[in-house]
Design a protein around this motif. Structure first.
Motif, mmCIF file in Angstrom:
data_model
loop_
_atom_site.group_PDB
_atom_site.id
_atom_site.type_symbol
_atom_site.label_atom_id
_atom_site.label_comp_id
_atom_site.label_asym_id
_atom_site.label_seq_id
_atom_site.Cartn_x
_atom_site.Cartn_y
_atom_site.Cartn_z
ATOM 1 N N ASP A 81 2.755 59.999 -34.749
ATOM 2 C CA ASP A 81 1.961 59.197 -34.018
ATOM 3 C C ASP A 81 1.950 59.267 -32.545
ATOM 4 O O ASP A 81 1.247 59.197 -31.734
ATOM 5 C CB ASP A 81 2.240 57.925 -34.715
ATOM 6 C CG ASP A 81 1.718 57.533 -36.098
ATOM 7 O OD1 ASP A 81 0.880 58.649 -36.416
ATOM 8 O OD2 ASP A 81 1.802 56.596 -36.768
ATOM 9 N N ARG A 82 3.407 59.016 -32.149
ATOM 10 C CA ARG A 82 3.597 59.261 -30.610
ATOM 11 C C ARG A 82 3.165 60.243 -29.936
ATOM 12 O O ARG A 82 2.643 60.159 -28.794
ATOM 13 C CB ARG A 82 5.156 58.922 -30.569
ATOM 14 C CG ARG A 82 5.470 57.580 -30.933
ATOM 15 C CD ARG A 82 7.055 57.032 -30.318
ATOM 16 N NE ARG A 82 7.923 58.019 -30.627
ATOM 17 C CZ ARG A 82 8.664 57.947 -31.722
ATOM 18 N NH1 ARG A 82 8.728 56.913 -32.514
ATOM 19 N NH2 ARG A 82 9.940 58.719 -32.273
ATOM 20 N N GLU A 83 3.641 61.438 -30.506
ATOM 21 C CA GLU A 83 2.850 62.765 -29.888
ATOM 22 C C GLU A 83 1.406 62.837 -29.812
ATOM 23 O O GLU A 83 0.922 63.373 -28.871
ATOM 24 C CB GLU A 83 3.378 63.961 -30.868
ATOM 25 C CG GLU A 83 5.014 63.984 -30.678
ATOM 26 C CD GLU A 83 5.494 65.114 -31.531
ATOM 27 O OE1 GLU A 83 4.718 65.816 -32.502
ATOM 28 O OE2 GLU A 83 6.683 65.601 -31.584
ATOM 29 N N GLU A 131 10.848 37.416 -32.437
ATOM 30 C CA GLU A 131 11.958 38.298 -32.974
ATOM 31 C C GLU A 131 11.566 39.626 -32.136
ATOM 32 O O GLU A 131 10.343 39.855 -31.904
ATOM 33 C CB GLU A 131 11.905 38.547 -34.391
ATOM 34 C CG GLU A 131 12.308 37.562 -35.138
ATOM 35 C CD GLU A 131 12.267 37.888 -36.825
ATOM 36 O OE1 GLU A 131 11.812 38.992 -36.958
ATOM 37 O OE2 GLU A 131 12.403 36.848 -37.554
ATOM 38 N N ALA A 132 12.354 40.547 -31.698
ATOM 39 C CA ALA A 132 12.310 41.752 -31.061
ATOM 40 C C ALA A 132 11.639 42.785 -31.986
ATOM 41 O O ALA A 132 12.689 43.330 -33.070
ATOM 42 C CB ALA A 132 13.554 42.177 -30.271
ATOM 43 N N LEU A 133 10.516 43.184 -32.029
ATOM 44 C CA LEU A 133 9.989 44.173 -32.949
ATOM 45 C C LEU A 133 10.585 45.474 -32.746
ATOM 46 O O LEU A 133 10.972 45.835 -31.548
ATOM 47 C CB LEU A 133 8.559 44.294 -33.143
ATOM 48 C CG LEU A 133 7.762 42.978 -33.462
ATOM 49 C CD1 LEU A 133 6.325 43.106 -33.623
ATOM 50 C CD2 LEU A 133 8.378 42.448 -34.847
ATOM 51 N N ASN A 134 10.595 46.249 -33.692
ATOM 52 C CA ASN A 134 11.163 47.755 -33.646
ATOM 53 C C ASN A 134 10.168 48.757 -33.006
ATOM 54 O O ASN A 134 9.051 49.093 -33.722
ATOM 55 C CB ASN A 134 11.605 48.187 -34.946
ATOM 56 C CG ASN A 134 12.375 49.531 -35.056
ATOM 57 O OD1 ASN A 134 12.273 50.289 -33.935
ATOM 58 N ND2 ASN A 134 13.480 49.624 -35.629
ATOM 59 N N LEU A 135 10.088 48.910 -31.858
ATOM 60 C CA LEU A 135 9.319 49.931 -31.163
ATOM 61 C C LEU A 135 9.394 51.268 -31.628
ATOM 62 O O LEU A 135 8.466 52.029 -31.501
ATOM 63 C CB LEU A 135 9.437 49.822 -29.569
ATOM 64 C CG LEU A 135 8.388 48.782 -29.012
ATOM 65 C CD1 LEU A 135 8.838 47.389 -29.409
ATOM 66 C CD2 LEU A 135 8.582 48.824 -27.341
ATOM 67 N N PRO A 258 10.335 55.977 -25.375
ATOM 68 C CA PRO A 258 10.063 56.890 -24.353
ATOM 69 C C PRO A 258 8.879 58.003 -24.706
ATOM 70 O O PRO A 258 8.273 58.585 -23.684
ATOM 71 C CB PRO A 258 11.247 57.727 -24.487
ATOM 72 C CG PRO A 258 12.507 56.578 -24.998
ATOM 73 C CD PRO A 258 11.535 55.605 -25.747
ATOM 74 N N ASP A 259 8.780 58.071 -26.055
ATOM 75 C CA ASP A 259 7.624 59.057 -26.458
ATOM 76 C C ASP A 259 6.237 58.522 -25.892
ATOM 77 O O ASP A 259 5.449 59.366 -26.102
ATOM 78 C CB ASP A 259 7.602 59.074 -27.990
ATOM 79 C CG ASP A 259 8.914 60.358 -28.230
ATOM 80 O OD1 ASP A 259 9.492 60.597 -27.346
ATOM 81 O OD2 ASP A 259 9.085 60.257 -29.430
#
Length: 294
Positions: A81-83, A131-135, A258-259
């Motif tokens: 998905d990130r790519e 809450e800090a979601l998982n990016l 980063p991606d």
């Protein structure tokens, strides 16, 4: 018999949460549906995936292996998905943004209208969460976080300092007042320790795990307590009982994976919010109180 991807996700959710109900809530399904699906998977595989104890579900070796496989599969899907997102040349598509409730209402929401006017092809999916979601897992693409230590696996920019001070109702006196304290779950207990150093346990009238709730309690006169200056200074019913407290100062960060940092919609959003926050820095840093709101 091949096992569908959704069943891998189910097993991982149960393994991580130790019970069916929270796993079902995470996946957006009924607990009874989760129970039937898990039973069907175990029957198809011919092995137990979890030991059922009174304290919860404990994965067997087969369950552990399936949960680990699910984590690998999810990371591969997220990477794909990130790519794909990174190849977009113009800002478009869905952008998942996460922020705490007070940051959304006091800062982010006015900026979103102007962002949408500028980039109408971007649809914002806003997740309001303390809450800090998982990016890394694509729970969100961009996070607006107040933190001293952003996760090392994320990239982004520090866009402001957030000052905190002690506030109370206009008629409040600090000497003998009761306190409202953020709970130990907030900022690793930083604020709870601050209050504990100034008031014994008998003077803490309320502990709460959200800044929104903390502010409402102080406005209602439950007690005095710490608030971010950008919030406390704009409420007519409150006044500062201290100057900005250096021990409580934090940083406001825009973060992404980063991606995704070169994805057009992510880059456009981060640039937009950073530019909008710049003139607000004096207020965020407690140097120029806002005119109180009604």
């Amino acid at each position: 018999m091949p096992v569908a991807w959704d069943e891998f996700r189910l097993v991982r959710a149960v393994a991580e949460r130790g019970a069916l109900a929270p796993a079902a809530a995470h996946l957006g399904i009924n607990p009874s549906t989760a129970f039937r699906r898990l039973a069907a998977v175990e029957a198809a595989l011919g092995t137990r995936l979890f030991e059922r104890h009174r304290s919860g579900y404990v994965p067997t070796p087969a369950g552990e292996a399936m949960a680990v496989a699910a984590a690998r599969m999810e990371e591969e899907v997220a990477r794909f998905d990130r790519e794909v997102a990174d190849r977009a040349l113009t800002p478009s598509g869905t952008l998942r943004v996460t922020a705490a409730a007070t940051l959304v209402t006091d800062l982010l929401m006015p900026m979103l209208g102007r962002f949408r006017a500028r980039y109408p092809a971007v649809q914002v999916d806003l997740v309001v969460s303390e809450e800090a979601l998982n990016l890394s897992r694509r729970d969100a693409d961009v996070a607006l976080r107040a933190t001293r230590d952003p996760p090392p696996n994320l990239v982004g920019r520090r866009i402001a300092t957030i000052a905190w001070a002690v506030y109370g109702r206009v008629q409040a006196e600090a000497a003998d007042a009761a306190w409202v304290s953020p709970s130990e779950a907030v900022a690793g207990g930083l604020f709870a320790r601050f209050v504990a150093a100034r008031a014994g346990p008998e003077r803490v009238a309320l502990r709460i795990n959200t800044v929104q709730g903390l502010c409402e309690a102080i406005v209602e006169g439950v007690g005095i307590g710490p608030l971010p200056c950008y919030r406390g200074d704009r409420i007519a019913a409150l006044r500062r009982l201290s100057g900005p407290e250096p021990d409580l100062a934090g940083s406001l960060w825009l973060l992404t994976h980063p991606d995704l940092r070169h994805a057009a919609r992510v880059r456009a959003f981060m640039d937009h919010v950073a530019a909008e926050v710049a003139p607000l820095r004096p207020t965020l840093e407690g140097r120029r109180p806002e005119a109180p709101s009604a």
